[in-house]
Design a protein around this motif. Structure first.
Motif, PDB file in Angstrom:
ATOM      1  N   ASN A 110       0.840  -1.196   0.000  1.00  0.00           N
ATOM      2  CA  ASN A 110       0.000   0.000   0.000  1.00  0.00           C
ATOM      3  C   ASN A 110       0.877   1.250   0.000  1.00  0.00           C
ATOM      4  O   ASN A 110       1.781   1.384   0.818  1.00  0.00           O
ATOM      5  CB  ASN A 110      -0.921   0.002   1.222  1.00  0.00           C
ATOM      6  CG  ASN A 110      -1.821  -1.217   1.251  1.00  0.00           C
ATOM      7  OD1 ASN A 110      -2.387  -1.589   0.241  1.00  0.00           O
ATOM      8  ND2 ASN A 110      -1.934  -1.837   2.405  1.00  0.00           N
ATOM      9  N   ALA A 111       0.596   2.180  -0.946  1.00  0.00           N
ATOM     10  CA  ALA A 111       1.541   3.279  -1.137  1.00  0.00           C
ATOM     11  C   ALA A 111       0.901   4.659  -1.175  1.00  0.00           C
ATOM     12  O   ALA A 111       1.423   5.597  -0.568  1.00  0.00           O
ATOM     13  CB  ALA A 111       2.345   3.060  -2.428  1.00  0.00           C
ATOM     14  N   SER A 112      -0.211   4.848  -1.891  1.00  0.00           N
ATOM     15  CA  SER A 112      -0.707   6.212  -2.082  1.00  0.00           C
ATOM     16  C   SER A 112      -2.171   6.210  -2.495  1.00  0.00           C
ATOM     17  O   SER A 112      -2.736   5.176  -2.840  1.00  0.00           O
ATOM     18  CB  SER A 112       0.120   6.928  -3.156  1.00  0.00           C
ATOM     19  OG  SER A 112      -0.011   6.269  -4.412  1.00  0.00           O
ATOM     20  N   GLY A 113      -2.761   7.435  -2.485  1.00  0.00           N
ATOM     21  CA  GLY A 113      -4.132   7.610  -2.915  1.00  0.00           C
ATOM     22  C   GLY A 113      -4.290   8.901  -3.690  1.00  0.00           C
ATOM     23  O   GLY A 113      -3.525   9.860  -3.498  1.00  0.00           O
ATOM     24  N   ALA A 114      -5.261   8.933  -4.597  1.00  0.00           N
ATOM     25  CA  ALA A 114      -5.512  10.129  -5.406  1.00  0.00           C
ATOM     26  C   ALA A 114      -6.366  11.113  -4.603  1.00  0.00           C
ATOM     27  O   ALA A 114      -7.370  10.741  -4.000  1.00  0.00           O
ATOM     28  CB  ALA A 114      -6.225   9.753  -6.700  1.00  0.00           C
ATOM     29  N   ILE A 115      -5.933  12.382  -4.573  1.00  0.00           N
ATOM     30  CA  ILE A 115      -6.608  13.432  -3.817  1.00  0.00           C
ATOM     31  C   ILE A 115      -7.087  14.525  -4.761  1.00  0.00           C
ATOM     32  O   ILE A 115      -6.360  14.934  -5.679  1.00  0.00           O
ATOM     33  CB  ILE A 115      -5.657  14.044  -2.758  1.00  0.00           C
ATOM     34  CG1 ILE A 115      -5.146  12.962  -1.808  1.00  0.00           C
ATOM     35  CG2 ILE A 115      -6.349  15.152  -1.987  1.00  0.00           C
ATOM     36  CD1 ILE A 115      -6.209  12.319  -0.958  1.00  0.00           C
ATOM     37  N   LEU A 138     -10.325  10.642  -3.823  1.00  0.00           N
ATOM     38  CA  LEU A 138     -11.114  10.328  -5.021  1.00  0.00           C
ATOM     39  C   LEU A 138     -11.514   8.856  -5.062  1.00  0.00           C
ATOM     40  O   LEU A 138     -12.133   8.405  -6.026  1.00  0.00           O
ATOM     41  CB  LEU A 138     -10.310  10.695  -6.270  1.00  0.00           C
ATOM     42  CG  LEU A 138      -9.999  12.188  -6.451  1.00  0.00           C
ATOM     43  CD1 LEU A 138      -9.113  12.403  -7.671  1.00  0.00           C
ATOM     44  CD2 LEU A 138     -11.294  12.985  -6.585  1.00  0.00           C
ATOM     45  N   GLY A 139     -11.125   8.105  -4.037  1.00  0.00           N
ATOM     46  CA  GLY A 139     -11.476   6.686  -3.996  1.00  0.00           C
ATOM     47  C   GLY A 139     -10.613   5.825  -4.893  1.00  0.00           C
ATOM     48  O   GLY A 139     -10.931   4.666  -5.145  1.00  0.00           O
ATOM     49  N   MET A 140      -9.532   6.403  -5.411  1.00  0.00           N
ATOM     50  CA  MET A 140      -8.585   5.632  -6.231  1.00  0.00           C
ATOM     51  C   MET A 140      -7.278   5.547  -5.447  1.00  0.00           C
ATOM     52  O   MET A 140      -6.559   6.546  -5.300  1.00  0.00           O
ATOM     53  CB  MET A 140      -8.347   6.315  -7.582  1.00  0.00           C
ATOM     54  CG  MET A 140      -9.561   6.334  -8.490  1.00  0.00           C
ATOM     55  SD  MET A 140      -9.181   6.985 -10.139  1.00  0.00           S
ATOM     56  CE  MET A 140      -8.706   8.664  -9.757  1.00  0.00           C
ATOM     57  N   ASN A 141      -6.979   4.373  -4.929  1.00  0.00           N
ATOM     58  CA  ASN A 141      -5.759   4.161  -4.161  1.00  0.00           C
ATOM     59  C   ASN A 141      -4.852   3.190  -4.903  1.00  0.00           C
ATOM     60  O   ASN A 141      -5.297   2.459  -5.802  1.00  0.00           O
ATOM     61  CB  ASN A 141      -6.110   3.650  -2.770  1.00  0.00           C
ATOM     62  CG  ASN A 141      -6.949   4.661  -2.011  1.00  0.00           C
ATOM     63  OD1 ASN A 141      -6.634   5.851  -1.996  1.00  0.00           O
ATOM     64  ND2 ASN A 141      -8.025   4.203  -1.381  1.00  0.00           N
ATOM     65  N   TYR A 142      -3.579   3.173  -4.486  1.00  0.00           N
ATOM     66  CA  TYR A 142      -2.589   2.424  -5.261  1.00  0.00           C
ATOM     67  C   TYR A 142      -1.681   1.603  -4.345  1.00  0.00           C
ATOM     68  O   TYR A 142      -1.283   2.055  -3.268  1.00  0.00           O
ATOM     69  CB  TYR A 142      -1.743   3.389  -6.110  1.00  0.00           C
ATOM     70  CG  TYR A 142      -2.570   4.118  -7.140  1.00  0.00           C
ATOM     71  CD1 TYR A 142      -2.736   3.597  -8.420  1.00  0.00           C
ATOM     72  CD2 TYR A 142      -3.216   5.305  -6.823  1.00  0.00           C
ATOM     73  CE1 TYR A 142      -3.522   4.247  -9.361  1.00  0.00           C
ATOM     74  CE2 TYR A 142      -3.997   5.972  -7.754  1.00  0.00           C
ATOM     75  CZ  TYR A 142      -4.150   5.430  -9.025  1.00  0.00           C
ATOM     76  OH  TYR A 142      -4.929   6.081  -9.945  1.00  0.00           O
ATOM     77  N   ALA A 143      -1.373   0.393  -4.820  1.00  0.00           N
ATOM     78  CA  ALA A 143      -0.446  -0.502  -4.124  1.00  0.00           C
ATOM     79  C   ALA A 143       0.597  -0.985  -5.122  1.00  0.00           C
ATOM     80  O   ALA A 143       0.266  -1.422  -6.227  1.00  0.00           O
ATOM     81  CB  ALA A 143      -1.198  -1.693  -3.519  1.00  0.00           C
TER      82      ALA A 143
END
Length: 438
Positions: A233-238, A246-251
């Motif tokens: 788990n690394a980051s999320g779109a703001i 924005l409900g888009m997260n990244y791993a």
């Protein structure tokens, strides 16, 4: 041949078939991918606390940095020494001291903040957030306080697959009274894999997901339905204007990590061809298979005796005496058997009474060394209820908990029923037991 002998032969054949099936499933378990419930993956999770101390020219001192999540890699059943997290979690503590002469940094791994149980670690690999955003930490000595998690190859992950994020999100911790930052404080969130993308802000590939993560989750494991790690788990779109998610997260996909682990010659566990087979199959089905085959052989021997009668060893004068009614050479006993840890392979007769497990030799039948991590003085007790024909396990208010094989934590001082073949463990998988009928 009388009916009694024929019945024994039929039972022997049934036991033989059951024994073969048990051995097959047990062997599958030995070579399986170590499947666990997603929340059981918390047994590999730690809190990472990284700080940079800045010594200003005017004599003032500032501290930078914060917390994130890490998780253990290594070989199954072995103590772990390496922790994976994000590069940006340790950036201030690792990169700043190498850039500025007036900055010193420390990175610590916490097993439990409430118990003040932590160690200072060495950063053996670091990649910044704009590149791979991965850091690998080395513990000063191997530990059994956490377990190594199994990795799942990235190409096997399907879009719309369910995924779970584990970690210590700061928003959750801030809403607790005195968070312990131990295994019980690990949170889990659920969602799906939306896409696999090459990121525009870094050099790694990532899974886009709707799994909820927040600051503090960084570096934690993203696992699949079988508890295997598929991403970091690394980051999320703001939203740039509102600052809202924005409900888009990244791993980060796990293949990015395995390349680094191979390069650094750090061992890890990858799910293999039998990754669909749970690892506990070996602990449960191998003993069942062996016992069933042994029972089959014994019944065949008894069925060949004249009239089907079983005889005890010769007594005085060399005469053979019939054994007591209802008791054959092989009886059914309620047994507690150690699977892993200090008592692996040892068994304890539950027909003699309750068994209490812990570190207090005055109160326990099964006694662990006083410095055994995670074991309380009186941790739990196991009894066999002959009337109900079941086993009962009760946690005795232990500090780190007693867990069933499926990861369920027992409520203190509340008895839980177990059936033959069920497993449980104290604190973590390093001390696992199974109840059986033998």
């Amino acid at each position: 041949m009388d009916k009694k002998s024929t019945g024994k032969q039929i039972a022997a054949i049934a036991l033989f078939v059951a024994g073969i099936i048990g051995l097959v499933f047990g062997i599958f378990g030995l070579f399986g991918g170590g499947s666990i419930e997603p929340y059981e993956a918390r047994q590999g999770v730690v809190l990472v606390y990284a700080t940079a101390t800045v010594y200003n020219e005017d004599g003032t001192v500032e501290q930078l940095g914060g917390t994130g999540t890490g998780w253990a890699v290594g070989k199954p059943g072995e103590p772990v020494q390496y922790i994976v997290t994000n590069g940006h979690v340790v950036e201030a503590a690792y990169a700043y001291p190498r850039t500025y002469d007036n900055v010193a940094g420390t990175v610590q791994v916490y097993y439990s903040a409430a118990e003040n149980d932590f160690v200072q670690v060495e950063v053996v690999y670091y990649s910044p957030q704009t590149e791979k955003d991965i850091a690998i930490l080395k513990l000063p000595t191997p530990t059994t306080k956490r377990i190594a998690l199994t990795l799942q190859p990235s190409d096997s992950v399907k879009m719309s697959e369910t995924a779970y994020a584990l970690g210590y999100p700061g928003d959750s911790s801030s809403r607790q009274t005195l968070p312990a930052f131990d295994l019980n404080d690990v949170t889990i969130t659920k969602g799906i894999i939306s896409n696999r993308v090459s990121t525009a802000w870094a050099t790694y590939e990532a899974f886009q997901m709707d799994v909820s993560i927040a600051p503090g989750n960084s570096g934690g494991p993203l696992v699949d339905e079988d508890g295997r790690v598929i991403g970091i788990n690394a980051s999320g779109a703001i939203d740039a204007e509102t600052g809202l998610s924005l409900g888009m997260n990244y791993a980060i996909i796990i293949d990015e990590l395995t390349k680094i682990l191979d390069q650094e010659r750090i061992g890890y566990t990858m799910a293999g061809g039998l990754s669909w087979v749970p690892g506990w199959f070996a602990f449960v089905f191998l003993p069942i298979g062996v016992l069933a085959l042994a029972g089959s052989v014994m019944l065949l021997v008894l069925s060949t005796k004249k009239g089907g009668a079983a005889f005890a060893a010769a007594g005085a004068g060399g005469q053979k005496k019939p054994m007591a009614k209802g008791r054959g050479p092989v009886g059914k006993f309620a047994v507690l058997r150690g699977v892993t840890g200090k008592y692996a392979g040892q068994k304890f007769d539950l027909l003699k009474g309750k068994v209490v497990i812990g570190r207090d030799p005055a109160a326990c039948n099964i006694v662990f060394d006083k410095n055994t991590p995670g074991i309380s003085g009186r941790h739990c007790q196991v009894v066999y209820d002959a009337n109900e024909d079941c086993f009962l396990i009760t946690d005795l208010g232990s500090s780190y908990g007693t867990f069933l094989g499926n990861g369920k934590k027992l409520t203190a001082n509340v008895a839980e029923k177990l059936s033959a073949g069920d497993t449980f463990y104290l604190c973590d998988n390093a001390n696992r037991f199974v109840v059986t009928k033998e």
